[in-house]
Each structure stands twice: as C-alpha cells, then as structure tokens.
Design a protein around this motif. Structure first.
Motif: not given
Length: 615
Positions: A350-353, A377-379, A382-389
């Motif tokens: 969620f923080d980019g780390n 981004s469940p629920m 916002m979280r980091a992009s699942g695709v980019m991850s």
C-alpha cells in the motif's frame, strides 16, 4: 412492405442526427428532444422535414430515448409502473405521428411544386434503456422494450431499429416478442470504438456472426461512437455475408467547448468516406451525432439512387479464427492434464515499498509454488498495481505470475490498455473479477467505474485472443463465490463465464466441511477446473475477524476453538499450518489445485503447508 427487397435494391440514405442538430437548431431547448414530442411537435416535425427535403429515404422517429428514465424524471416516487409505461407508449406514438405528418407534408409540397415524389420510409427508433442506473429487473427492462416496440407497431411502423447498443443481450428477447406479433423488419445497430469493439467487449465480427445466425434479426448496423474514416476501415476488414447492413457514423470526434460537445462542419470529408463505405456493399448510409441536413443533402447527391454495390463475399478476414490453444501455457496444460497446480496470492504494498512482497515471492518460488497471483486493490482499498507487481516479480524472480483485473477501477480504455501492456510484458494469465465495492465511507469522493463486469471483460479478452493473440493467447479465470445462498444461481453465473472463455475458477478460503461439500456439488454440476482457496489463520484475533467481518467466508467454531488469545506467534502459526493441511487433505479428491492466500506476507507458512501435504 418488403423491406428485404427495398433495402437490397439500392443504397438508401437515412436521416442525420436528431439530438445534436435539435440542440443546435433550438438553442434554448433544455433537455432531450423526446421530451418535446407531445409539447412542441412542430419543432420535431421541422427537423424531419429538413432531412426529407435534403434527400433522406429513411427517417427515424424521435424516440431513441423515449424510456422511463428520460420521460418520467419529473414524476413522483409514488407513480405506478403502469403510469410510467403509459407515458412511454404515448410518447412513442406521438413520435410516429410527427414522422408520418412530416412525410405527408413533404410529399404534398413536392406535388405542389412539381418535384418528383419518392417514397420515404419511417423507422421506429429504440435506444438502450439505462437499466444499470435504475436497478431494473430483466423482466421490467423487457417490458419497457415491448412497450416501445408495441407503440411503433400500433402506429403502423414496420421497420424497428434498435440503435447504439453494445450487445444483443436486450435486443434478442425484445426481437423475439416482436416476431410473435408482427412481421416487421428488425434492425440492430451497435456502437463500436475505433478498434471495432463495443463497450462490453464484443467485436464487430462476433456481432455480424450473431446477427447472421439469428432468425430474429433482419439487418445489422454500426452507428455513433466513431467517425466515418474509422468505420470505413473497420468495415473493410469484415465479411458482411448476406445481411442487410447500415453504416451511420458520427460526423467525427467532438470537442468540448464551454461545456458543450461541438462537432466541426466537415460534410464534404464525411460524404467522401461514406461513398467508400457504400462501395463495400452497405445497404443504408447516413449520419449520427454531429451531422445535419447539409450532410444528408451531399450524401443524396453523391450516393442517392445508386444500385447497391456487390460485396466481395470471399474477402479474407484479417485473421482467420481458430480454436484457442494454450500449448505455451504451463499452468493451463497442467490443470487440464489432471495434475494439481499450486498458486499463491500476494497483496501488493500500500506504500510502494516492495521489499516484503519480493521476499515473500522468493520464498514461495523456492517452496515450489508454480504461479504467484497479485490482487487488485481488494476490499476497495488502494494498493500498488497488481499488473505492475506481477511484471516486476516475473522479471526479477523468473516465475509465472497472474495479476487480478478488477472492473471497478478503470473505464474500458484503461482496462484494455492495462491488459495490452501486461501482454507486452509477457503476462499470459489473469484472474478477472468484478471487484469489491468501494467502502461506504469513501463513496462521496471515490467513484466506481464498472464499464465492464467480469463476464463482459472475459468476452473482450476472448475476442483479443481470437483476433490478435491466437498464437499465444491469454488464459483467464473467474472467482467462485461458493458461499452464495443460491448455489445454483452461482453455477449459472459460472456457466456464463465458461461461455466467455474462462478456463478455471479460484475460490475464497475454505474452512468448513459444509463448504467442502459445496465444492463437490459444484464440480458435479459443471465441467471446469476449480482451484480451491486456502488461507491459514495466524492468530485468534485473525480467526475471529475472518468469521465475523468477511462476507461469504464461514469459519466454524471448532476452528476458532483451536486458537487462544494468549497464544505465542509461533503457536498460532503452527495451528494455522495444521488446520490448513487438514483442509487441503479434505479437498484432495475434489480440488484441481490449491490457491494459497498468504497472510501478512508470511510466505514461510505456505512453504510448511506444502511440505506437509507433499504436492
């Protein structure tokens, strides 16, 4: 009236836009022109007469938006459904009277001035009902379409034109009713983007095929959405077969000026493109948004009375369709060979780390997990992009990855771009989900999009596979809500996803014997692959939270009883591993694979579970 013969005899000219031209002609008109059918019919009639005088062979009734949402916005909440439908029926009938009056008066005028009279045909225009906004049930929607169609038929209209739709879902039931009471000609017209897809992900090719295979549809068309040049290019790529086909593009692409959408005056350019379209063997051409009588006049002068052009029926399609094969996809090959696959899910940070995520992924790979999947981004948080991850971990650790794609957060353009970008980076597996709703406290500032739902997005990817990725297609699956009260309704939903090309399903975490039996029941009813979810509980607090706050997941009391509030971290994790192993063993004869959800990046728990069950 035999419209099949009429429409094959020559290329007919339809009228141009009503909505955009009406607002241009009557600058003080506050709303949809359909609202003026009964209050200011002379204004509507004047527009029709301009188009007829310009040379239109077909005029469409001013009833595109004659639906409950448009016509009944001023009615009180206590208004009955019957009163709403009566208003729709009366409005549509008024639009038919106006159109007939315009045709009659123009014929009388032509007779007085000695001009050659020609036949002008009236098409009953029916646009999409905005059912999503009103929360209508399917039967209510069909009833509204039936009301609109009946009003046209009762007025003597024998050409019913469904216009600016994105799929056949609502058209076919309405067409079936029309067929049961009338021999009217039924036209279905769709709005596509510059790549040839509707907003629900259906390609022009599939629309043409569906229309040709249906006994309910007499003609198919494409209108709105794009300009004439793009539509011409798209039509050149299609095999039009033997269908009656119409082409009614916008004048071009609008600019926003002082909060108004304004189209440039490009009638000469527009008509050159439409002349090329007519040469493809299209039966009807005309204009949609941004066009006006000057466009119709130029079309009539250049294409009017021209015999219908012969089609190149043997025109090769851009890419021949073939069976989708996943020979290069180890995950799909494995589950369809009867072996169990093991995948694990990580939540992007969620923080980019990404340190913890990357470390956990490395542990999972070492433990033998075949594919790592990343949530979107469940629920609704916002979280980091699942695709980019997924791209980062795939490249860094050389492991197969699968991002989730939630329909909640992106419009159709953004979703398509995300999928294409992932494909360019080697991603070949996706989990397609509609997406958890945005939490109620955030809804004032955060908007859900939902241009797609999971089924329509699957259909879109299926078309990408057929047309562009057939040599190395995308595999995709859906979520299985086994805890739904009506399990047969969930199975019907799964069947829709299978028809849309879903190769597998992932379930929520399973904890109870009852839910294991539900999975067995589902497997007995549908032939697909189910990867069963297992998420070890890491503490008493975690177990109680899952039981009480996560919808659709049933954590039985006997599992809660295996945790204590005063447990050490090590004791609680050991309990979580033990319980997960027991669940995996119960599922061994049913599951096509295991889908481990990693709690709080504790990937070593998954490694211990895998060692115990020896997958």
């Amino acid at each position: 009236m035999d419209f099949h013969t009429i429409l094959r005899s020559r290329c007919l000219i339809t009228d141009g836009a009503m909505g955009t031209y009406y607002r241009e002609k009557y600058e003080n008109s506050p709303g949809a022109p359909e609202l003026d059918n009964q209050t200011e019919p002379q204004k509507i009639e004047a527009v029709h007469r301009e188009y007829i005088e310009a040379g239109a062979d077909i005029i469409r009734t001013n009833s595109f938006a004659s639906n409950v949402k448009t016509l009944c916005a001023d009615l009180s909440g206590e208004t009955t459904r019957e009163e709403q439908l009566k208003r729709v029926y009366d409005n549509v009938q008024a639009s038919c009277r106006i159109a007939r009056s315009a045709v009659r008066k123009e014929q009388e005028r032509a007779e007085k001035t000695g001009k050659i009279q020609k036949e002008v045909y009236i098409a009953g225009d029916i646009g999409p009902i905005p059912e999503q906004d009103d929360g209508k049930e399917a039967e209510d929607i069909l009833e509204e379409y039936r009301t609109m169609a009946k009003a046209h038929l009762d007025s003597g209209v024998r050409l019913i034109w469904f216009e600016t739709f994105s799929d056949f879902e609502q058209i076919l039931p309405a067409a079936e009713w029309i067929r049961s009471v009338s021999d009217a000609f039924i036209m279905a017209s769709f709005s596509v983007n510059m790549y040839g897809y509707t907003k629900t992900g259906i390609s022009m090719r599939e629309l043409l095929r569906t229309a040709e295979e249906s006994s309910l549809i007499d003609g198919i068309g494409f209108n709105c959405g794009i300009g004439p040049s793009h539509l011409c290019r798209l039509l050149r790529r299609q095999n039009l077969g033997k269908m009656i086909v119409s082409a009614v593009p916008n004048a071009g692409y609008a600019e926003r000026i002082e909060n108004r959408m304004v189209y440039r005056d490009n009638a000469a350019y527009f008509c050159e493109a439409l002349e090329e379209i007519a040469d493809l063997g299209v039966n009807m051409i005309g204009g949609c948004c941004g066009t006006n009588p000057s466009y119709t006049k130029k079309l009539a002068q250049t294409v009017g009375n021209r015999p219908a052009a012969k089609r190149l029926e043997d025109r090769p399609e851009e890419r021949a369709e073939s069976e989708i094969r996943y020979d290069n996809n180890p995950f799909i090959r494995k589950i369809y060979s009867g072996e169990k696959a093991v995948i694990a899910e990580l939540d992007p940070p969620f923080d980019g780390n990404d340190r913890k995520m990357t470390e956990a992924a490395a542990v999972l790979k070492q433990a033998g997990v075949e594919m790592i999947t990343f949530s979107d981004s469940p629920m609704g948080k916002m979280r980091a992009s699942g695709v980019m991850s997924a791209v980062k971990i795939a490249n860094q650790l050389e492991v197969e990855t699968m991002p989730h794609i939630a329909c909640r957060d992106r419009n159709a353009i953004g979703t398509g771009s995300e999928i294409l970008g992932a494909y360019m980076n080697g991603i070949r597996n996706f989990l397609i989900v509609t997406g958890d709703p945005v939490p109620s406290g955030d809804r004032g500032s955060i908007k859900s999009v939902y241009d797609y739902n999971s089924v329509t997005l699957m259909n879109y990817i299926r078309q990408l596979n057929k047309e562009y990725f057939s040599e190395d297609p995308i595999a995709y699956g859906g979520a299985l809500n086994y805890g739904r009260a009506n399990i047969d309704a969930e199975i019907r939903r799964m069947e829709k996803k299978c028809r849309a090309g879903a190769s597998f399903f992932l379930t929520q975490p399973i904890y109870s014997d009852e839910d294991v039996e539900r999975i067995r029941y589902i497997k007995s009813r549908i032939d697909t692959k189910i990867i069963c979810g297992i998420m070890p509980l890491v503490s008493y607090r975690n177990a109680v939270f899952m039981k009480n706050e996560i919808t659709g997941i049933h954590v039985p009391d006997e599992i809660i009883a295996q945790y204590r509030k005063d447990m050490s971290r090590e004791e609680a994790q050991a309990a979580g591993v033990r319980i997960a192993v027991e669940i995996a063993e119960k599922l061994r004869d049913t599951a096509d694979g295991y889908y481990f959800m990693v709690p709080f990046n504790r990937a070593r728990m998954i490694a211990e579970i895998m060692e115990e069950i020896r997958i």
